[in-house]
Design a protein around this motif. Structure first.
Motif, PDB file in Angstrom:
ATOM      1  N   GLY A  71       0.154   7.427  -6.907  1.00 59.04           N
ATOM      2  CA  GLY A  71      -1.176   7.916  -6.570  1.00 59.04           C
ATOM      3  C   GLY A  71      -2.202   6.822  -6.445  1.00 59.04           C
ATOM      4  N   SER A  72      -2.163   5.837  -7.331  1.00 63.02           N
ATOM      5  CA  SER A  72      -3.179   4.783  -7.299  1.00 63.02           C
ATOM      6  C   SER A  72      -3.008   3.838  -6.125  1.00 63.02           C
ATOM      7  CB  SER A  72      -3.167   4.002  -8.613  1.00 63.02           C
ATOM      8  OG  SER A  72      -1.925   3.359  -8.809  1.00 63.02           O
ATOM      9  N   HIS A  73      -1.792   3.793  -5.542  1.00 59.89           N
ATOM     10  CA  HIS A  73      -1.548   2.882  -4.425  1.00 59.89           C
ATOM     11  C   HIS A  73      -1.264   3.611  -3.117  1.00 59.89           C
ATOM     12  CE1 HIS A  73      -1.504  -0.642  -7.054  1.00 59.89           C
ATOM     13  NE2 HIS A  73      -0.782   0.057  -7.902  1.00 59.89           N
ATOM     14  N   GLY A  74      -1.257   4.939  -3.142  1.00 51.76           N
ATOM     15  CA  GLY A  74      -1.012   5.715  -1.921  1.00 51.76           C
ATOM     16  C   GLY A  74       0.367   5.491  -1.337  1.00 51.76           C
ATOM     17  N   ILE A  75       1.391   5.500  -2.203  1.00 50.76           N
ATOM     18  CA  ILE A  75       2.749   5.178  -1.756  1.00 50.76           C
ATOM     19  C   ILE A  75       3.703   6.304  -2.140  1.00 50.76           C
ATOM     20  CG2 ILE A  75       2.373   2.696  -1.846  1.00 50.76           C
ATOM     21  CD1 ILE A  75       3.716   2.632  -4.574  1.00 50.76           C
TER      22      ILE A  75
END
Length: 234
Positions: A71-75
């Motif tokens: 979630g924090s890196h959009g992966i």
């Protein structure tokens, strides 16, 4: 190639960060329980940008931090199709084992879970090309139905001269031991088949980076691991 590994705060599960080099995109392998601070430090130190999370299997001690990392890196998170359902709620199958109570006692709050937004299913023999790296997926059920190993055709900088390729084995193979088969998804007969057909067929010069414990090599395990020696003698 750059590989940085560190153990999680619980169960000593190894989390690995794999990249073509410093300042590049990277893969995060098996982000377990309470790894976020150590992971952030590794990313800062080597100026790395996560491109995907790879999961060797779906047990809680290997997946607990997958959603915040993704979630924090959009992966996306990559997992074998047979362990995909474990990402819906890996807490559920361990509710009766005392693991959740232990986590609550250690961290002072009840464990929570949210499924990752983007999950990519992988299968045996697939080749992943992510973050400038190429990895082959080797399905090796036994610890869970969807346990996999990830094979790379190179080794990290500073590796011993005796190795020329890397195998991230998760909980299939450890230094001197193998993964348990008495946990949810375990199958001892399947594990023996995986050891015979998937592990023992790997080249001896493979650097083994396991889900728990120190690194080893296939050659070293072939010669000294009692489980592999028993298979070879049968």
């Amino acid at each position: 190639m750059l590989i940085a590994g560190f153990p999680s705060a619980v169960f000593g599960t190894n989390c690995y960060v794999v990249a073509a080099g410093a300042g590049e995109e990277c893969l995060v392998v098996d982000p377990g329980i309470a790894v976020l601070d150590d992971l952030a430090q590794v990313l800062r130190e080597h100026r790395l940008r996560p491109a995907a999370v790879l999961l060797t299997h779906g047990h809680l001690d290997h997946t607990y931090s997958v959603t915040p990392v993704c979630g924090s890196h959009g992966i996306a998170a990559y997992v074998h199709a047979s362990d995909r359902e474990r990402l819906v709620d890996p807490l559920a199958e361990f509710a009766s084992t005392g693991m959740l109570a232990m986590l609550e006692q250690q961290f002072g709050s009840a464990a929570t879970w949210r499924e990752p937004d983007d999950v990519v299913e992988v299968g045996d023999g697939a080749t992943l090309e992510v973050a400038g790296l190429q990895l082959d997926v080797v399905h090796a059920p036994g610890h869970t139905e969807g346990s996999v190993m990830f094979a790379l055709p190179q080794v990290p900088s500073g590796a011993p001269d005796e190795v020329s390729r890397t195998l991230l084995t998760g909980d299939v193979l450890f230094a001197g031991s193998i993964g348990r088969t008495d946990l949810p998804g375990g199958d001892h007969a399947a594990m023996l088949r995986s050891l015979r057909d998937r592990v023992l067929t790997q080249p001896d010069d493979s650097l083994v980076l396991p889900g728990h414990g120190p690194a080893t090599t296939i050659g070293r395990e072939r010669a000294s691991n009692p489980f592999l020696r028993e298979l070879l003698a049968s």
